[in-house]
Design a protein around this motif. Structure first.
Motif, PDB file in Angstrom:
ATOM      1  N   HIS A 121      72.749  56.750  56.611  1.00  0.00           N
ATOM      2  CA  HIS A 121      72.678  57.010  54.529  1.00  0.00           C
ATOM      3  C   HIS A 121      74.156  57.991  54.493  1.00  0.00           C
ATOM      4  CE1 HIS A 121      72.155  59.125  51.254  1.00  0.00           C
ATOM      5  NE2 HIS A 121      71.569  58.871  50.128  1.00  0.00           N
ATOM      6  N   TRP A 122      75.462  57.849  53.066  1.00  0.00           N
ATOM      7  CA  TRP A 122      76.476  58.120  52.539  1.00  0.00           C
ATOM      8  C   TRP A 122      76.651  59.699  52.885  1.00  0.00           C
ATOM      9  CZ3 TRP A 122      77.592  61.103  48.763  1.00  0.00           C
ATOM     10  CH2 TRP A 122      76.384  61.129  47.705  1.00  0.00           C
ATOM     11  N   MET A 123      75.807  60.490  52.840  1.00  0.00           N
ATOM     12  CA  MET A 123      75.617  62.051  52.760  1.00  0.00           C
ATOM     13  C   MET A 123      75.980  62.926  53.894  1.00  0.00           C
ATOM     14  SD  MET A 123      73.084  63.618  49.476  1.00  0.00           S
ATOM     15  CE  MET A 123      73.600  64.896  50.738  1.00  0.00           C
ATOM     16  N   LYS A 124      74.830  61.373  55.072  1.00  0.00           N
ATOM     17  CA  LYS A 124      75.369  62.873  57.090  1.00  0.00           C
ATOM     18  C   LYS A 124      76.082  61.723  56.945  1.00  0.00           C
ATOM     19  CE  LYS A 124      72.244  61.796  60.075  1.00  0.00           C
ATOM     20  NZ  LYS A 124      70.594  61.408  60.694  1.00  0.00           N
ATOM     21  N   LEU A 125      77.187  60.867  56.657  1.00  0.00           N
ATOM     22  CA  LEU A 125      78.380  60.221  57.054  1.00  0.00           C
ATOM     23  C   LEU A 125      78.826  60.651  57.106  1.00  0.00           C
ATOM     24  CD1 LEU A 125      79.332  57.547  58.815  1.00  0.00           C
ATOM     25  CD2 LEU A 125      79.516  56.011  56.271  1.00  0.00           C
ATOM     26  N   ILE A 126      79.135  61.636  55.694  1.00  0.00           N
ATOM     27  CA  ILE A 126      80.239  62.664  55.165  1.00  0.00           C
ATOM     28  C   ILE A 126      79.996  64.144  56.319  1.00  0.00           C
ATOM     29  CG2 ILE A 126      81.055  64.243  53.531  1.00  0.00           C
ATOM     30  CD1 ILE A 126      80.963  61.946  51.575  1.00  0.00           C
ATOM     31  N   TYR A 130      81.014  60.360  61.206  1.00  0.00           N
ATOM     32  CA  TYR A 130      81.273  58.802  61.629  1.00  0.00           C
ATOM     33  C   TYR A 130      79.792  58.102  62.165  1.00  0.00           C
ATOM     34  CZ  TYR A 130      80.751  61.269  66.037  1.00  0.00           C
ATOM     35  OH  TYR A 130      80.622  62.064  67.629  1.00  0.00           O
ATOM     36  N   ASN A 131      79.636  57.397  62.471  1.00  0.00           N
ATOM     37  CA  ASN A 131      78.484  56.667  62.608  1.00  0.00           C
ATOM     38  C   ASN A 131      78.138  56.214  64.180  1.00  0.00           C
ATOM     39  OD1 ASN A 131      76.209  54.862  62.827  1.00  0.00           O
ATOM     40  ND2 ASN A 131      76.478  53.463  61.445  1.00  0.00           N
ATOM     41  N   GLN A 132      77.917  56.751  64.580  1.00  0.00           N
ATOM     42  CA  GLN A 132      77.642  56.388  66.229  1.00  0.00           C
ATOM     43  C   GLN A 132      77.243  55.242  66.700  1.00  0.00           C
ATOM     44  OE1 GLN A 132      76.416  59.100  64.982  1.00  0.00           O
ATOM     45  NE2 GLN A 132      73.616  58.220  65.007  1.00  0.00           N
ATOM     46  N   SER A 133      76.285  54.626  65.596  1.00  0.00           N
ATOM     47  CA  SER A 133      75.881  53.227  66.366  1.00  0.00           C
ATOM     48  C   SER A 133      77.166  52.176  65.484  1.00  0.00           C
ATOM     49  CB  SER A 133      74.828  53.029  65.203  1.00  0.00           C
ATOM     50  OG  SER A 133      73.753  53.362  65.445  1.00  0.00           O
ATOM     51  N   GLU A 134      78.051  52.759  64.609  1.00  0.00           N
ATOM     52  CA  GLU A 134      78.667  51.827  64.680  1.00  0.00           C
ATOM     53  C   GLU A 134      80.417  51.718  65.721  1.00  0.00           C
ATOM     54  OE1 GLU A 134      79.708  51.435  60.147  1.00  0.00           O
ATOM     55  OE2 GLU A 134      82.115  51.393  60.848  1.00  0.00           O
ATOM     56  N   GLU A 135      79.613  52.709  65.571  1.00  0.00           N
ATOM     57  CA  GLU A 135      80.890  53.082  67.364  1.00  0.00           C
ATOM     58  C   GLU A 135      81.200  52.229  68.145  1.00  0.00           C
ATOM     59  OE1 GLU A 135      83.803  55.216  66.597  1.00  0.00           O
ATOM     60  OE2 GLU A 135      83.367  55.343  64.965  1.00  0.00           O
ATOM     61  N   ILE A 136      79.482  52.296  68.443  1.00  0.00           N
ATOM     62  CA  ILE A 136      79.157  51.400  69.313  1.00  0.00           C
ATOM     63  C   ILE A 136      79.720  50.201  69.086  1.00  0.00           C
ATOM     64  CG2 ILE A 136      77.162  50.594  71.247  1.00  0.00           C
ATOM     65  CD1 ILE A 136      75.805  53.485  70.270  1.00  0.00           C
ATOM     66  N   THR A 155      69.392  53.370  52.273  1.00  0.00           N
ATOM     67  CA  THR A 155      69.081  53.876  50.797  1.00  0.00           C
ATOM     68  C   THR A 155      69.028  55.228  50.261  1.00  0.00           C
ATOM     69  OG1 THR A 155      67.304  53.363  50.540  1.00  0.00           O
ATOM     70  CG2 THR A 155      68.617  51.091  49.958  1.00  0.00           C
ATOM     71  N   ARG A 156      68.535  55.835  50.985  1.00  0.00           N
ATOM     72  CA  ARG A 156      68.446  57.956  50.829  1.00  0.00           C
ATOM     73  C   ARG A 156      67.803  58.216  52.279  1.00  0.00           C
ATOM     74  NH1 ARG A 156      62.806  58.001  52.659  1.00  0.00           N
ATOM     75  NH2 ARG A 156      61.084  56.695  52.231  1.00  0.00           N
ATOM     76  N   GLY A 157      68.522  59.843  52.221  1.00  0.00           N
ATOM     77  CA  GLY A 157      68.107  59.936  53.902  1.00  0.00           C
ATOM     78  C   GLY A 157      66.589  59.872  53.994  1.00  0.00           C
ATOM     79  N   HIS A 158      66.223  60.961  55.359  1.00  0.00           N
ATOM     80  CA  HIS A 158      64.815  60.302  55.022  1.00  0.00           C
ATOM     81  C   HIS A 158      64.835  62.192  56.416  1.00  0.00           C
ATOM     82  CE1 HIS A 158      66.164  59.713  59.603  1.00  0.00           C
ATOM     83  NE2 HIS A 158      66.331  58.297  59.037  1.00  0.00           N
ATOM     84  N   ARG A 159      63.294  62.663  56.101  1.00  0.00           N
ATOM     85  CA  ARG A 159      63.292  63.645  56.727  1.00  0.00           C
ATOM     86  C   ARG A 159      63.590  63.138  58.186  1.00  0.00           C
ATOM     87  NH1 ARG A 159      58.046  65.899  57.073  1.00  0.00           N
ATOM     88  NH2 ARG A 159      57.317  63.374  56.434  1.00  0.00           N
TER      89      ARG A 159
END
Ligand code: ZN
Length: 231
Positions: A121-126, A130-136, A155-159
Motif C-alpha cells: 500500500h502506498w502509505m506503507k511504501l512511503i 521501497y517494496n522488498q518484493s519489487e526489489e526481489i 487498495t488499502r492497508g490491512h491490519r
C-alpha cells in the motif's frame, strides 16, 4: 577508489549477513560456511511442493520456488529482516539474484513472461521507502532478463497479520489486492508472483485471486525467498 571502498566498509562492513564473520575473497552477502549450511527448500524440484500445499485452492499455481526455510530466531531470518525492515533493499536484490541464477540453470523460468511483485500500500511504501518484493523482482530480472511488471495494487492497508491465524489472515486480506487500472491484457501469459516470505499463503492467494478474476486463463507461478515452517 580504495579509500572510497574503505569508507564504504566502515558504513556497511563487509561481513557475512548470517554469522557476522568478515567476508574474504569473492564472498558476497554470506560466507561460504553459511552458504553451505543454508536450509534450502528445493521446492522448485517438486511437482507438489510445500508451497503448493500451502496455496492449495481452486485456482491453480504452476511452479513454485522458495529459497530457504525460515525459522523463528534462526540466523538466516536476519537476511530477510534486514532486507525488509533495515533499509537494505540491495540485500533483497542480491539474494534474489543468487537464487534466480541457480533456478535459471534448472529451467525454472522457461516460458515465464513477467515477474509480478506483491504490491505494498502506498502509505506503507512511503514509510519504508521501497517494496522488498519489487526489489526481489529486480534481482530476478538482473539474473534472468525476466521483466518486472507492477500488475497489482494494494487498495488499502490491512491490519497486522502476525496475530492472526490462517482463516483470519485470509479474511483480513479479502479484496486488498486488485489488478491496476489500465493494465494490458495478460490473458494466456505466465506470471511469476514474487514475495519475500511465505507464511500461511494468504497474501499470495489473495494476489492469485485478483489475477484470476481479471485474467482467468493466465498461468501463475510463485517465487519467495523465505518459507516459514508451520508448527
Ligand atoms: Zn557466515
Amino acid at each position: 577508489m580504495k579509500i572510497f571502498n574503505s569508507l564504504l566498509n566502515l558504513i556497511y562492513p563487509n561481513v557475512c549477513e548470517v554469522c557476522g564473520r568478515s567476508l574474504v575473497g569473492n564472498e558476497q552477502v554470506m560466507c561460504l560456511h553459511c552458504m553451505a549450511d543454508m536450509p534450502l527448500t528445493n521446492a522448485h524440484r517438486d511437482d507438489f511442493s510445500i508451497i503448493h500445499k500451502r496455496l492449495a485452492s481452486t485456482m491453480a499455481v504452476e511452479r513454485t520456488a522458495g529459497y530457504f526455510y525460515y525459522f523463528k530466531n534462526d540466523d538466516y531470518t536476519r537476511l530477510i529482516h534486514r532486507a525488509k525492515y533495515s533499509g537494505r533493499p540491495k540485500l533483497a536484490r542480491q539474494l534474489a539474484w543468487r537464487f534466480a541464477h541457480g533456478l535459471a540453470e534448472e529451467g525454472f523460468f522457461e516460458g515465464v513472461d513477467f515477474a509480478v511483485p506483491v504490491p505494498m500500500h502506498w502509505m506503507k511504501l512511503i514509510r519504508r521507502g521501497y517494496n522488498q518484493s519489487e526489489e526481489i523482482c529486480h534481482g530476478v530480472s538482473a539474473a534472468t532478463g525476466l521483466p518486472t511488471e507492477r500488475l497489482l495494487v494494494a487498495t488499502r492497508g490491512h491490519r497486522s497479520q502476525t496475530a492472526l491465524g490462517g482463516l483470519g489472515r485470509w479474511l483480513n486480506l479479502q479484496d486488498v489486492y486488485r489488478v491496476r487500472d489500465g493494465a494490458v491484457d495478460f490473458g494466456g501469459k505466465h506470471l511469476l508472483l514474487v514475495d519475500d516470505v511465505l507464511t500461511t499463503g494468504a497474501t499470495l492467494l489473495s494476489c492469485r485471486k485478483a489475477i484470476y478474476e481479471a485474467f482467468p486463463n493466465a498461468k501463475v507461478s510463485v517465487l519467495v525467498l523465505g518459507v516459514t515452517r508451520l508448527s
